[in-house]
Design a protein around this motif. Sequence first.
Motif, PDB file in Angstrom:
ATOM      1  N   ALA A  29       0.959  -1.105   0.051  1.00  0.00           N
ATOM      2  CA  ALA A  29      -0.060  -0.153  -0.078  1.00  0.00           C
ATOM      3  C   ALA A  29       0.835   1.406   0.078  1.00  0.00           C
ATOM      4  CB  ALA A  29      -0.973  -0.131   1.217  1.00  0.00           C
ATOM      5  N   ILE A  30       0.601   2.160  -0.566  1.00  0.00           N
ATOM      6  CA  ILE A  30       1.290   3.308  -1.007  1.00  0.00           C
ATOM      7  C   ILE A  30       0.380   4.402  -1.008  1.00  0.00           C
ATOM      8  CG2 ILE A  30       3.591   2.570  -1.934  1.00  0.00           C
ATOM      9  CD1 ILE A  30       2.395   3.307  -4.751  1.00  0.00           C
ATOM     10  N   LEU A  31       0.742   5.859  -0.787  1.00  0.00           N
ATOM     11  CA  LEU A  31      -0.060   7.105  -0.743  1.00  0.00           C
ATOM     12  C   LEU A  31       0.462   8.034  -1.729  1.00  0.00           C
ATOM     13  CD1 LEU A  31      -0.816   7.372   3.242  1.00  0.00           C
ATOM     14  CD2 LEU A  31      -2.496   6.628   1.364  1.00  0.00           C
ATOM     15  N   PRO A  32      -0.423   8.517  -2.514  1.00  0.00           N
ATOM     16  CA  PRO A  32       0.218   9.613  -3.291  1.00  0.00           C
ATOM     17  C   PRO A  32       0.102  11.102  -2.286  1.00  0.00           C
ATOM     18  CG  PRO A  32      -2.136   9.335  -3.587  1.00  0.00           C
ATOM     19  CD  PRO A  32      -1.895   8.142  -2.805  1.00  0.00           C
ATOM     20  N   PHE A  33       0.791  11.906  -2.909  1.00  0.00           N
ATOM     21  CA  PHE A  33       0.913  13.297  -2.162  1.00  0.00           C
ATOM     22  C   PHE A  33       1.189  14.419  -2.925  1.00  0.00           C
ATOM     23  CE2 PHE A  33       5.239  11.802  -3.093  1.00  0.00           C
ATOM     24  CZ  PHE A  33       5.849  12.658  -3.422  1.00  0.00           C
ATOM     25  N   ASN A  34       1.033  14.317  -4.370  1.00  0.00           N
ATOM     26  CA  ASN A  34       1.183  15.360  -5.036  1.00  0.00           C
ATOM     27  C   ASN A  34       0.309  15.440  -6.322  1.00  0.00           C
ATOM     28  OD1 ASN A  34       2.394  13.486  -6.635  1.00  0.00           O
ATOM     29  ND2 ASN A  34       4.200  14.651  -7.101  1.00  0.00           N
ATOM     30  N   SER A  35      -0.825  14.769  -6.052  1.00  0.00           N
ATOM     31  CA  SER A  35      -1.784  14.668  -7.198  1.00  0.00           C
ATOM     32  C   SER A  35      -2.441  15.870  -7.488  1.00  0.00           C
ATOM     33  CB  SER A  35      -2.724  13.550  -7.213  1.00  0.00           C
ATOM     34  OG  SER A  35      -3.734  13.765  -5.761  1.00  0.00           O
ATOM     35  N   GLY A  36      -2.440  16.847  -6.249  1.00  0.00           N
ATOM     36  CA  GLY A  36      -3.361  18.208  -6.095  1.00  0.00           C
ATOM     37  C   GLY A  36      -4.722  17.611  -5.871  1.00  0.00           C
ATOM     38  N   ALA A  43      -0.936  11.286   3.033  1.00  0.00           N
ATOM     39  CA  ALA A  43       0.516  11.394   3.066  1.00  0.00           C
ATOM     40  C   ALA A  43       1.022  12.276   3.544  1.00  0.00           C
ATOM     41  CB  ALA A  43       1.041  11.250   1.565  1.00  0.00           C
ATOM     42  N   LEU A  44       0.532  13.380   3.671  1.00  0.00           N
ATOM     43  CA  LEU A  44       1.101  14.898   4.173  1.00  0.00           C
ATOM     44  C   LEU A  44       0.881  14.745   5.584  1.00  0.00           C
ATOM     45  CD1 LEU A  44      -0.286  17.410   1.733  1.00  0.00           C
ATOM     46  CD2 LEU A  44       1.842  16.634   1.889  1.00  0.00           C
ATOM     47  N   TYR A  45      -0.076  13.970   6.073  1.00  0.00           N
ATOM     48  CA  TYR A  45      -0.265  13.926   7.536  1.00  0.00           C
ATOM     49  C   TYR A  45       0.746  13.235   8.260  1.00  0.00           C
ATOM     50  CZ  TYR A  45      -2.848  13.012  11.814  1.00  0.00           C
ATOM     51  OH  TYR A  45      -3.159  12.979  13.304  1.00  0.00           O
ATOM     52  N   GLU A  46       1.075  12.040   7.523  1.00  0.00           N
ATOM     53  CA  GLU A  46       2.058  11.266   7.921  1.00  0.00           C
ATOM     54  C   GLU A  46       3.406  11.796   7.804  1.00  0.00           C
ATOM     55  OE1 GLU A  46       3.971   7.595   5.668  1.00  0.00           O
ATOM     56  OE2 GLU A  46       2.165   6.979   6.122  1.00  0.00           O
ATOM     57  N   GLU A  47       3.636  12.691   7.081  1.00  0.00           N
ATOM     58  CA  GLU A  47       5.020  13.253   6.868  1.00  0.00           C
ATOM     59  C   GLU A  47       4.984  14.445   8.063  1.00  0.00           C
ATOM     60  OE1 GLU A  47       7.822  13.033   5.349  1.00  0.00           O
ATOM     61  OE2 GLU A  47       7.037  11.957   3.796  1.00  0.00           O
ATOM     62  N   GLU A  48       3.639  15.054   8.305  1.00  0.00           N
ATOM     63  CA  GLU A  48       3.479  15.990   9.505  1.00  0.00           C
ATOM     64  C   GLU A  48       3.948  15.281  10.986  1.00  0.00           C
ATOM     65  OE1 GLU A  48       0.211  18.557  11.803  1.00  0.00           O
ATOM     66  OE2 GLU A  48      -0.339  17.705   9.792  1.00  0.00           O
ATOM     67  N   ILE A  49       3.430  14.069  11.087  1.00  0.00           N
ATOM     68  CA  ILE A  49       3.827  13.202  12.133  1.00  0.00           C
ATOM     69  C   ILE A  49       5.182  12.980  12.473  1.00  0.00           C
ATOM     70  CG2 ILE A  49       3.463  10.955  13.321  1.00  0.00           C
ATOM     71  CD1 ILE A  49       0.664  10.909  12.095  1.00  0.00           C
ATOM     72  N   ALA A  50       5.876  12.538  11.525  1.00  0.00           N
ATOM     73  CA  ALA A  50       7.226  12.324  11.416  1.00  0.00           C
ATOM     74  C   ALA A  50       8.130  13.507  11.820  1.00  0.00           C
ATOM     75  CB  ALA A  50       7.706  11.705  10.130  1.00  0.00           C
ATOM     76  N   TYR A  51       7.779  14.656  11.209  1.00  0.00           N
ATOM     77  CA  TYR A  51       8.510  15.974  11.485  1.00  0.00           C
ATOM     78  C   TYR A  51       8.448  16.152  13.159  1.00  0.00           C
ATOM     79  CZ  TYR A  51       9.863  20.776  11.633  1.00  0.00           C
ATOM     80  OH  TYR A  51      10.494  22.088  11.710  1.00  0.00           O
ATOM     81  N   ALA A  52       6.957  16.271  13.594  1.00  0.00           N
ATOM     82  CA  ALA A  52       6.876  16.593  14.982  1.00  0.00           C
ATOM     83  C   ALA A  52       7.388  15.752  15.907  1.00  0.00           C
ATOM     84  CB  ALA A  52       5.253  16.874  15.164  1.00  0.00           C
TER      85      ALA A  52
END
Length: 209
Positions: A29-36, A43-52
Amino acid sequence: MNHNYAKVIVKGSPISKSNFKLFNVNGRAILPFNSGKYHDRYALYEEEIAYATRAQNPNVVLSESLIAILKVYYKSEKRHPDTNNITKSIFDGIEKSGLIINDAQIRRIIIEEFYDRENPRFELELFGESSYSIDYKINPKENKDNPIEYSPPSNKKLKLPSSSKACKSNSDDNIFHCEICNKIIKKSDCITANKGKTLICKSCFKNLF
């Protein structure tokens, strides 16, 4: 540097990424992040969690088996994701941060659901099992609260919108529109997602990543 405790707080309404998944050729399973499109937010929420997580726990790595206490605060009691599905989004982000090696380290977990209209968030505490243990018990209430009742899901079929951007079929049941570029495609030539409700042509699929 190894430790045996960490705490992560991520503000904002917790969301589940299980509602939109694509699968690569290996079945992962993968998630798109730049499809608009709207589903980029998973995917952006996952990145936000990783950064925080990394910002709040610099130089911390938890490599042993763990106990997790997760408190999820939603804006509304009535409209929110399934809390059981929230854990996957959260722990994938935690793993991506490098705080843990693998989410398989979580051997015991307690999840609590709360509501905070002004400050939705999740709070996660991780405890190394070499230093911490957990026990709990269920206590009957002396004064009973009003029960929170849940209604069964509707058995009605989901009706797709008539908009040309939706993944709808033409008179030929094997012809569909790509959800991203809206080109007519055959079902055999597209990628399915969202439990088969969404179809994307292979060209758009490649451009998502």
